[in-house]
Enzyme design. Structure first.
Site, PDB file in Angstrom:
ATOM      1  N   THR A 147       0.850  -1.206   0.000  1.00 12.30           N
ATOM      2  CA  THR A 147       0.000   0.000   0.000  1.00 12.30           C
ATOM      3  C   THR A 147       0.867   1.230   0.000  1.00 12.30           C
ATOM      4  O   THR A 147       2.002   1.201   0.494  1.00 12.30           O
ATOM      5  CB  THR A 147      -0.836   0.149   1.300  1.00 12.30           C
ATOM      6  OG1 THR A 147       0.058   0.129   2.419  1.00 12.30           O
ATOM      7  CG2 THR A 147      -1.913  -0.879   1.410  1.00 12.30           C
ATOM      8  N   ASP A 148       0.340   2.346  -0.497  1.00 10.22           N
ATOM      9  CA  ASP A 148       0.919   3.594  -0.060  1.00 10.22           C
ATOM     10  C   ASP A 148       0.543   3.703   1.416  1.00 10.22           C
ATOM     11  O   ASP A 148      -0.398   3.043   1.889  1.00 10.22           O
ATOM     12  CB  ASP A 148       0.423   4.786  -0.876  1.00 10.22           C
ATOM     13  CG  ASP A 148       1.393   5.963  -0.741  1.00 10.22           C
ATOM     14  OD1 ASP A 148       2.153   5.992   0.252  1.00 10.22           O
ATOM     15  OD2 ASP A 148       1.391   6.853  -1.604  1.00 10.22           O
ATOM     16  N   TRP A 149       1.283   4.536   2.149  1.00 14.03           N
ATOM     17  CA  TRP A 149       1.153   4.535   3.612  1.00 14.03           C
ATOM     18  C   TRP A 149      -0.244   5.013   4.045  1.00 14.03           C
ATOM     19  O   TRP A 149      -0.566   6.186   3.941  1.00 14.03           O
ATOM     20  CB  TRP A 149       2.262   5.390   4.211  1.00 14.03           C
ATOM     21  CG  TRP A 149       3.513   4.619   4.551  1.00 14.03           C
ATOM     22  CD1 TRP A 149       4.190   4.667   5.748  1.00 14.03           C
ATOM     23  CD2 TRP A 149       4.245   3.678   3.732  1.00 14.03           C
ATOM     24  NE1 TRP A 149       5.271   3.808   5.712  1.00 14.03           N
ATOM     25  CE2 TRP A 149       5.336   3.188   4.498  1.00 14.03           C
ATOM     26  CE3 TRP A 149       4.081   3.179   2.452  1.00 14.03           C
ATOM     27  CZ2 TRP A 149       6.244   2.251   4.010  1.00 14.03           C
ATOM     28  CZ3 TRP A 149       4.993   2.244   1.957  1.00 14.03           C
ATOM     29  CH2 TRP A 149       6.044   1.798   2.740  1.00 14.03           C
ATOM     30  N   GLY A 150      -1.054   4.078   4.463  1.00  8.87           N
ATOM     31  CA  GLY A 150      -2.429   4.424   4.833  1.00  8.87           C
ATOM     32  C   GLY A 150      -3.389   4.245   3.668  1.00  8.87           C
ATOM     33  O   GLY A 150      -4.499   4.763   3.702  1.00  8.87           O
ATOM     34  N   GLY A 151      -2.999   3.483   2.674  1.00 10.34           N
ATOM     35  CA  GLY A 151      -3.827   3.338   1.470  1.00 10.34           C
ATOM     36  C   GLY A 151      -4.841   2.202   1.521  1.00 10.34           C
ATOM     37  O   GLY A 151      -5.618   2.027   0.598  1.00 10.34           O
TER      38      GLY A 151
END
Ligand code: BGC
Length: 733
Positions: free
Chosen positions: A264-268
């Site tokens: 994921t992108d961070w928090g995606g």
């Protein structure tokens, strides 16, 4: 007795060796193929251990399998150098004393070299730094397409053309991965703006998706064999990019046969079931992403942690689902953390600084030189004024996640002083942008009028002026998390440039940015250099080009429009950019960048592919070896190029294709090949390109497939997308 004892201990040793050879688990046996080891490791793991692999354990690491001695995965940003160490649970800097790196040029600069060899050099050097810093995954490079110059992160990407980005990204990835470090191609996909990046839903045609936005990611997967890919923050057709069935399952994993991990992108991540079913493998940054709440030590609550375990345990999801993810993650660990054959790497050595400088020098683009002020012959001038904040500002800092802590950063002022003599060079700030702050715009406390006056005074008293300005890495500039608010240059630079032009006839404008900007002063500007963000050796690279020790050979990887509304994305109102806060529709469709300007006949300020040299090149007649091409055939196009000037130089020769007649809209022209060649004065070389069907086809929204229609095509050979030197026609049968 002694002999008996010797015999006994020998037998015992052989026996023990035999047993241990037999009991050494297959997954630890490096001589076994990775797939066999993956299967073996998986067969020894509990459900809990498999699930654990799928989530972060800290800001930048994910779980290993401690019981089996399978190591954790350590990641770092990317893409311009290896970011400083970050705290376990928050975005704060960890303040280690061993993590100062080399800052390499921003990826726009790499793309501007139009030289895949520079990508190899860059990728290998940054890969060595990541390896030395014991990273398993480097979070980059980025290949989101340059759709609007307001996108705060364009500097981290490779421009507006899918072909150029594809050719430039592959060697970067191969260079990194040679070091046993995974590259992580990002942000997949359609994260083409920072504004509302966390939720904006992008709607676009299949054709635009396949022709414009996917090719560089596809090349990363199918040509470079990238080991990881980062899902973007935004939504695509209603589903978040990190949980998107179309882009992750159908395209990435089924069509492209990606065998690595989706991170994921961070928090995606947003939903356990969707993440599980739609192809997400590793979840990072949830709740501690700095955008939502800051729930510390929440790793067990990640979407792919406890909630995922419960769905598997209760049979609501099949165990094959986690087996598939765990296999991919184990494969990644064997390729990186458990790769015993990888080199040791190196950090911030001379070789890496040289690589940074070499890429920077080749990426700098000479946009205008009508008064022939460049190259600067220092002996002609007694006094040289250097003006502008970017001449001294630390530009390796800020910008968001690509921020770096460097061992060395040569400022333009320092580079120019070293080159022309410190006694000749006088400096004035000229304008001030204010303090660096990631999430706030802070106004400078300095008085803009006094700064301007002092600079104008220095300019009028000097023999020549070098202005170093542009954007910076402050928020709402070239920076993550938000977009630029305006196409204009900030901090009163336009007024300052106009005043400098009045005060001195000899003004060299050197612009540092990762984006295009408006140029209201362009008519008075004789001399303009686009110098990007070059990193550690910026000052040396810039001085070498200005002094003529290096002949500039960079070409623009994106169009500089005269005004913002000339861009396709800005021609359809807010719904096309930035969206209505919920949806955004890519109404310009496939007409991105020069495809738009050429097809709509809008004159750009500086076109895609443009860049001057201190020498000149002459192009001879373009010929093709045949008049007709069969569907599975190819034609060979060739022509001579000669250095008609007096210094050695490099030229980027560009091949565009025009489809004369088509049942669906086609752009006026599309880049399908390029070559960078070097020529001594008077030297001539024959350039040869092979064109096959892949250069002629388009993605048909009607057929839902790639197609090349029979008929006439024109091959256009240019020194830029707008300066076509020769043409040849042929027919596809
Ligand atoms: C960025 C990514 C980056 C990640 C980790 C995110 O906010 O979009 O590009 O790799 O943070 O720092």
């Amino acid at each position: 007795m002694k002999a008996k004892h010797f015999l006994f201990s020998t037998i015992l040793t052989v026996f023990i060796l035999h047993i241990s050879a037999q009991t050494k688990p297959v997954y630890l046996d490096n001589s076994q193929p990775i797939e066999v080891r993956v299967k073996d490791a998986l067969s020894k793991m509990t459900l809990d251990e498999k699930v654990k692999l799928c989530t972060a354990q800290s800001k930048f690491s994910s779980h290993g399998v401690p019981r089996l001695g399978i190591p954790e995965i350590w990641m770092s940003d990317g893409p311009h150098g290896v970011r400083m160490e970050i705290l376990w649970d928050s975005w704060g800097h960890a303040n280690w004393t061993n993590d100062s790196c080399t800052a390499f040029p921003a990826l726009t600069c790499l793309a501007a070299t139009w030289n895949p060899k520079m990508s190899t050099l860059y990728g290998n050097a940054v890969g060595e730094e990541a390896r030395y810093r014991r990273k398993d995954v480097l979070l980059g490079p980025g290949v989101n397409i340059y759709r609007t110059p307001l996108n705060g992160r364009n500097f981290e990407y490779m421009g507006e053309d899918p072909y150029l980005a594809s050719k430039m990204v592959v060697p970067y990835i191969q260079g990194v991965q040679k070091n046993g470090v995974a590259a992580c191609i990002k942000h997949y996909v359609l994260n083409d703006q920072e504004k509302w990046r966390g939720h904006i839903n992008v709607e676009l045609s299949d054709r635009a998706l396949y022709e414009i936005y996917l090719p560089a990611f596809k090349a990363a997967v199918t040509e470079a064999g990238v080991w990881t890919i980062m899902g973007a923050y935004n939504k695509i057709r209603g589903e978040f990019a990190c949980e998107n069935n179309l882009t992750l399952m159908k395209i990435l994993k089924d069509e492209w046969k990606f065998d690595g991990c989706v991170i994921t992108d961070w928090g995606g991540a947003h939903n356990t079931k969707l993440a599980a079913l739609n192809g997400l493998d590793i979840e990072m940054g949830s709740w501690t992403n700095g955008f939502t709440s800051n729930k510390a030590f929440a790793y067990n609550d990640y979407f792919l942690a406890r909630p995922y375990f419960q769905l598997l345990k209760s049979g609501q999801l099949p165990t094959s689902n986690v087996d598939e993810k765990a296999s991919r993650i184990l494969r990644l660990i064997f390729r990186t953390a458990m790769n015993v054959n990888k080199p040791y790497g190196a950090l911030a050595n001379e070789e890496h600084h040289n690589a940074d400088r070499a890429v920077g020098e080749e990426g700098i683009v000479l946009l205008q030189n009508t008064a022939k002020l460049l190259p600067i012959v220092a002996s002609k001038y007694k006094t040289i004024a250097v003006i502008g904040e970017n001449a001294t500002r630390k530009l390796t800092e800020g910008g968001g996640s690509s921020e770096l802590k460097v061992k060395r950063e040569i400022s333009p002022l320092q580079g120019l002083k070293e080159k022309f003599g410190a006694e000749k060079v006088k400096y004035s700030l000229g304008y001030a942008s204010g303090a660096v702050s990631y999430d706030q715009v802070l106004k400078s406390k300095l008085n803009p009028d006094s700064l301007l006056k002092a600079a104008v005074k220095l300019a009028s008293e000097s023999d020549i002026v070098i202005f170093v300005g542009g954007l910076n890495k402050n928020t709402q500039q070239d920076s993550e998390g938000d977009d630029r608010r305006s196409y204009a240059l900030p901090f009163g630079q336009n007024e300052l440039i106009a005043e400098l032009q009045k005060a001195n006839k000899k003004v060299v404008l050197v612009m540092l940015s990762g984006n295009a900007y408006e140029m209201p002063w362009i008519k008075q500007a004789t001399t303009l250099v686009q110098a990007w963000y070059i990193g550690s050796e910026a000052g040396h690279a810039i001085a070498n080009v200005l002094a003529g020790d290096v002949n500039p050979s960079g070409k623009l990887p994106f169009t500089f429009a005269a005004k913002l509304n000339d861009y396709g994305a800005h021609s359809f109102g807010a719904i096309a950019y930035p969206g209505d806060s919920i949806n955004e529709v890519y109404k310009e469709d496939i007409l991105v960048g020069y495809r738009w300007f050429d097809t709509k006949k809008i004159a750009p300020q500086f076109p895609f592919g443009f860049g001057l040299s201190y020498t000149t090149f002459g192009y001879g007649k373009v010929t093709a070896n045949k008049k007709a091409m069969t569907a599975d055939g190819q034609i060979i196009v060739s022509f001579p190029v000669k250095n008609t000037g007096t210094v050695k130089g490099k030229e980027v020769v560009q091949l565009y294709i025009n489809d004369q007649k088509s049942s669906e809209l086609r752009p006026e022209k599309e880049l399908k090949a390029f070559q960078k060649i070097e020529l001594n004065p008077g030297e001539e070389k024959t350039v040869t390109f092979t064109v096959d069907k892949s250069a002629l086809q388009f993605y048909s929204d009607v057929k839902k497939d790639w197609t090349a229609e029979a008929g006439k095509f024109t091959v256009l050979i240019g020194t830029s997308s707008r300066d076509i030197k020769g043409k040849v026609e042929f027919e596809l049968q």
